[in-house]
Scaffold this motif. Structure first.
Motif, PDB file in Angstrom:
ATOM      1  N   GLN A   1       0.844  -1.207   0.000  1.00 32.18           N
ATOM      2  CA  GLN A   1       0.000   0.000   0.000  1.00 32.18           C
ATOM      3  C   GLN A   1       0.878   1.255   0.000  1.00 32.18           C
ATOM      4  N   ARG A   2       1.957   1.229   0.784  1.00 29.36           N
ATOM      5  CA  ARG A   2       2.868   2.394   0.808  1.00 29.36           C
ATOM      6  C   ARG A   2       3.495   2.616  -0.562  1.00 29.36           C
ATOM      7  N   GLU A   3       3.918   1.525  -1.223  1.00 28.05           N
ATOM      8  CA  GLU A   3       4.550   1.625  -2.551  1.00 28.05           C
ATOM      9  C   GLU A   3       3.587   2.264  -3.554  1.00 28.05           C
ATOM     10  N   VAL A   4       2.357   1.754  -3.605  1.00 33.53           N
ATOM     11  CA  VAL A   4       1.379   2.282  -4.570  1.00 33.53           C
ATOM     12  C   VAL A   4       1.120   3.766  -4.279  1.00 33.53           C
ATOM     13  N   GLU A   5       1.003   4.103  -3.000  1.00 29.95           N
ATOM     14  CA  GLU A   5       0.720   5.503  -2.637  1.00 29.95           C
ATOM     15  C   GLU A   5       1.918   6.406  -2.917  1.00 29.95           C
ATOM     16  N   LYS A   6       3.123   5.840  -2.830  1.00 27.90           N
ATOM     17  CA  LYS A   6       4.336   6.619  -3.148  1.00 27.90           C
ATOM     18  C   LYS A   6       4.395   6.898  -4.652  1.00 27.90           C
ATOM     19  N   ASP A   7       4.015   5.896  -5.447  1.00 30.75           N
ATOM     20  CA  ASP A   7       4.014   6.059  -6.908  1.00 30.75           C
ATOM     21  C   ASP A   7       2.922   7.014  -7.384  1.00 30.75           C
ATOM     22  N   HIS A   8       1.868   7.157  -6.577  1.00 26.89           N
ATOM     23  CA  HIS A   8       0.734   7.999  -6.979  1.00 26.89           C
ATOM     24  C   HIS A   8       0.362   8.922  -5.830  1.00 26.89           C
ATOM     25  N   PRO A   9       1.086  10.022  -5.665  1.00 25.08           N
ATOM     26  CA  PRO A   9       0.827  10.912  -4.520  1.00 25.08           C
ATOM     27  C   PRO A   9      -0.641  11.362  -4.485  1.00 25.08           C
ATOM     28  N   GLY A  10      -1.211  11.304  -3.304  1.00 24.53           N
ATOM     29  CA  GLY A  10      -2.606  11.731  -3.125  1.00 24.53           C
ATOM     30  C   GLY A  10      -3.620  10.612  -3.318  1.00 24.53           C
ATOM     31  N   VAL A  11      -3.156   9.482  -3.857  1.00 25.36           N
ATOM     32  CA  VAL A  11      -4.065   8.348  -4.108  1.00 25.36           C
ATOM     33  C   VAL A  11      -4.103   7.452  -2.862  1.00 25.36           C
ATOM     34  N   THR A  12      -5.272   6.919  -2.570  1.00 25.57           N
ATOM     35  CA  THR A  12      -5.394   5.970  -1.462  1.00 25.57           C
ATOM     36  C   THR A  12      -5.351   4.548  -2.009  1.00 25.57           C
ATOM     37  N   ALA A  13      -4.446   3.733  -1.469  1.00 28.93           N
ATOM     38  CA  ALA A  13      -4.346   2.326  -1.856  1.00 28.93           C
ATOM     39  C   ALA A  13      -4.900   1.471  -0.724  1.00 28.93           C
ATOM     40  N   LEU A  14      -5.825   0.595  -1.070  1.00 27.51           N
ATOM     41  CA  LEU A  14      -6.460  -0.278  -0.068  1.00 27.51           C
ATOM     42  C   LEU A  14      -6.122  -1.731  -0.395  1.00 27.51           C
ATOM     43  N   PHE A  15      -5.681  -2.492   0.618  1.00 32.35           N
ATOM     44  CA  PHE A  15      -5.372  -3.912   0.426  1.00 32.35           C
ATOM     45  C   PHE A  15      -6.491  -4.774   0.994  1.00 32.35           C
ATOM     46  N   MET A  16      -6.933  -5.736   0.191  1.00 30.51           N
ATOM     47  CA  MET A  16      -7.943  -6.684   0.656  1.00 30.51           C
ATOM     48  C   MET A  16      -7.355  -8.092   0.651  1.00 30.51           C
ATOM     49  N   MET A  17      -7.506  -8.785   1.769  1.00 30.59           N
ATOM     50  CA  MET A  17      -7.008 -10.157   1.911  1.00 30.59           C
ATOM     51  C   MET A  17      -8.048 -11.123   1.337  1.00 30.59           C
ATOM     52  N   LEU A  18      -7.587 -12.070   0.516  1.00 21.24           N
ATOM     53  CA  LEU A  18      -8.501 -13.027  -0.117  1.00 21.24           C
ATOM     54  C   LEU A  18      -8.475 -14.359   0.649  1.00 21.24           C
ATOM     55  N   CYS A  19      -8.542 -15.488  -0.072  1.00 24.56           N
ATOM     56  CA  CYS A  19      -8.608 -16.791   0.596  1.00 24.56           C
ATOM     57  C   CYS A  19      -7.200 -17.341   0.829  1.00 24.56           C
ATOM     58  N   GLY A  20      -6.455 -16.688   1.705  1.00 30.08           N
ATOM     59  CA  GLY A  20      -5.062 -17.073   1.956  1.00 30.08           C
ATOM     60  C   GLY A  20      -4.881 -17.867   3.225  1.00 30.08           C
ATOM     61  N   GLY A  21      -5.921 -18.569   3.685  1.00 37.51           N
ATOM     62  CA  GLY A  21      -5.848 -19.289   4.953  1.00 37.51           C
ATOM     63  C   GLY A  21      -4.735 -20.316   5.020  1.00 37.51           C
ATOM     64  N   ASP A  22      -4.418 -20.928   3.872  1.00 35.02           N
ATOM     65  CA  ASP A  22      -3.360 -21.944   3.863  1.00 35.02           C
ATOM     66  C   ASP A  22      -2.165 -21.496   3.015  1.00 35.02           C
ATOM     67  N   GLN A  23      -2.012 -20.179   2.883  1.00 31.82           N
ATOM     68  CA  GLN A  23      -0.949 -19.642   2.033  1.00 31.82           C
ATOM     69  C   GLN A  23       0.008 -18.780   2.867  1.00 31.82           C
ATOM     70  N   ASN A  24       1.291 -18.971   2.671  1.00 41.65           N
ATOM     71  CA  ASN A  24       2.316 -18.152   3.328  1.00 41.65           C
ATOM     72  C   ASN A  24       3.229 -17.534   2.276  1.00 41.65           C
ATOM     73  N   PRO A  25       3.863 -16.401   2.610  1.00 43.40           N
ATOM     74  CA  PRO A  25       4.915 -15.901   1.714  1.00 43.40           C
ATOM     75  C   PRO A  25       6.130 -16.826   1.830  1.00 43.40           C
ATOM     76  N   ASN A  26       6.864 -16.950   0.746  1.00 40.59           N
ATOM     77  CA  ASN A  26       8.059 -17.805   0.781  1.00 40.59           C
ATOM     78  C   ASN A  26       9.163 -17.211  -0.087  1.00 40.59           C
ATOM     79  N   PRO A  27      10.406 -17.041   0.461  1.00 41.08           N
ATOM     80  CA  PRO A  27      10.787 -17.258   1.869  1.00 41.08           C
ATOM     81  C   PRO A  27      10.251 -16.139   2.757  1.00 41.08           C
ATOM     82  N   ARG A  28      10.416 -16.316   4.068  1.00 39.83           N
ATOM     83  CA  ARG A  28       9.887 -15.328   4.998  1.00 39.83           C
ATOM     84  C   ARG A  28      10.831 -15.155   6.182  1.00 39.83           C
ATOM     85  N   GLY A  29      10.551 -14.144   7.003  1.00 37.88           N
ATOM     86  CA  GLY A  29      11.313 -13.990   8.239  1.00 37.88           C
ATOM     87  C   GLY A  29      12.059 -12.670   8.375  1.00 37.88           C
TER      88      GLY A  29
END
Ligand SMILES: [Zn+2]
Length: 456
Positions: free
Chosen positions: A237-265
């Motif tokens: 959200q910060r990246e999108v808003e930095k690229d477009h000053p004044g724009v609001t970026a909203l993140f919505m979480m989908l069906c990620g119950g069994d999904q992780n980022p990889n690698p992580r930490g």
């Protein structure tokens, strides 16, 4: 000459026409530190500092018939019904906004504040900490109602358009091992790498806001991380808003119950995935998006999926378990037995918000595994469907029948931390899909005319 003038007038009108009125608002919901972070049972103390701020953001949309919907996104682990219902009741009372027209989504960051009473078995608060956490939940309720109200107050002519990109950092985390399934990496497991993007622009084409989504836990940072942070979703959200000053970026979480980022930490991973997701959004914004038109329709239903049968004796035994978490869960379950109201069912919210025949947001409660979005898109092949979990009430994981039968953390062990009695019965997926078909038909899926108005 006359024709030319007329033609150019038509062109100007078309260029400046607006299908909707849309309002955008944001409120800072960073907790006061020190504050307990939620998501990992292994944490031993509150977070002393903030790495990045957390936000609740609202998109209010009104069609020409006056039908409205408000989508609120939050950099939080998960909103409990106690908070969401209070926000919805307030907006119903003060703004006459139907329950069906309000979507409250949580990014599921594991470096955000504990939200009382969500995941309460994870914590053993001192009286002072308990007060702080309860005070934050009350303030959050005020903030979410107020950000929705601000968005409704700021309605201005706007247009919507939709496209999809992809980002590849999510993996299926349910790794089969000889003893069952553990949280790890499963390169053969299902994933959904799509990045739905909804563009909000002024009648002159100026970008005003962008809602984007992804199916992956915000668990880039682990339980050893002790600073408030929005994880990859916050970074994106910060990246999108930095690229477009004044724009609001909203993140919505989908069906990620069994999904992780990889690698992580590492914090570096957070920034890397934030850039990756933001650049997927950017690609979509630069391409050809399809118009999303009125009318707007919304439907909402609460259904009661069953938990597997349990007995008082079971929890009396669990009271003596070596795990302090099982002891706490057992105490809560025995209290419910003592009240004569053992927990047998979940109150589970299923919601659909549809824009003409152009786009449908299916908003499901809980930590929904990816099987649901894959199946929903297969079951409704004619629909441009975005399937979000983590909406309205994050009361536990929502396994598919496959995941329930396989066992492991999501369908079984996580129920301890969520203060639920145990796994669901095997009809959980079919009952949720019955409700999905109901709300989909209420917003006009399956009928030839999209119609108008909001269902209750
Ligand atoms: Zn989770």
């Amino acid at each position: 000459m006359k024709t030319l003038v007329l033609l150019s007038l038509v062109a100007v009108t078309a260029a400046n026409a607006a299908d909707f009125k849309i309002g955008v608002a944001r409120v800072n919901i960073t907790p006061p530190t020190p504050f307990w972070l939620s998501g990992y049972a292994a944490r031993t103390n509150p977070a002393p500092t903030v790495r990045t701020e957390l936000w609740a953001k609202a998109l209010a949309i009104q069609d020409p018939a006056g039908t409205r919907a408000v989508i609120v996104t939050t950099d939080l682990i998960g909103l409990p019904a106690e908070v969401s219902d209070a926000v919805a009741e307030r907006l119903k009372r003060e703004e006459n906004l139907p329950r069906a027209a309000l979507v409250l989504n949580s990014s599921h960051t594991h470096s955000g504040p504990a939200i009382w009473p969500n995941l309460r078995v994870m914590f053993d608060f001192t009286p002072d900490e308990a007060q702080r956490v309860k005070r934050y939940a009350r303030k959050l309720t005020d903030d979410l109602a107020s950000v929705a109200r601000q968005a409704l107050d700021g309605l201005q002519p706007a247009n919507l358009a939709f496209g999809r990109g992809t980002a590849g950092f999510a993996i299926n985390r349910r790794q089969p091992v000889p003893t069952g399934v553990r949280i790890g990496v499963n390169t053969n497991g299902p994933v959904d790498h799509s990045v739905p993007v909804l563009r909000v622009s002024a009648p002159d084409g100026t970008l005003r806001a962008v809602l984007f989504a992804y199916s992956c836990h915000n668990t880039t940072l682990g339980g050893d991380f002790y600073q408030v942070d929005g994880d990859y979703a916050g970074a994106a959200q910060r990246e999108v808003e930095k690229d477009h000053p004044g724009v609001t970026a909203l993140f919505m979480m989908l069906c990620g119950g069994d999904q992780n980022p990889n690698p992580r930490g590492k914090v570096e991973h957070v920034e890397q995935y934030g850039r990756e997701l933001a650049s997927a959004v950017e690609q979509v914004l630069k391409g050809n998006l399809a118009p999303v038109r009125p009318p707007l329709r919304a439907a909402h239903q609460v259904i009661p999926p069953d938990f597997a049968p349990h007995t008082r004796e079971q929890f009396e035994t669990e009271l003596k378990d070596a795990s302090v978490f099982k002891q706490r869960r057992a105490r809560l379950m025995l209290e419910a037995y003592d009240r004569g109201q053992p927990i047998r069912q979940l109150a589970y919210p299923v919601q659909a918000v549809r824009f003409n025949q152009d786009l449908t947001l299916l908003a499901l409660g809980g930590e929904v595994v990816v099987d649901y979005s894959i199946r929903a898109r297969r079951d409704f092949p004619g629909e441009n469907l975005v399937v979000a979990g983590y909406c309205n009430d994050v009361a536990c994981y929502i396994p598919s029948l496959r995941v329930l039968r396989e066992g492991g953390y999501e369908p079984v062990d996580s129920m301890i931390y969520y203060a639920q009695p145990g796994p669901f019965t095997e009809d959980v997926e079919s009952r949720i899909f019955d409700a999905i078909r109901t709300v989909m038909s209420q917003v006009g899926v399956g009928s030839s005319s999209p119609g108008g108005g909001a269902a209750k």
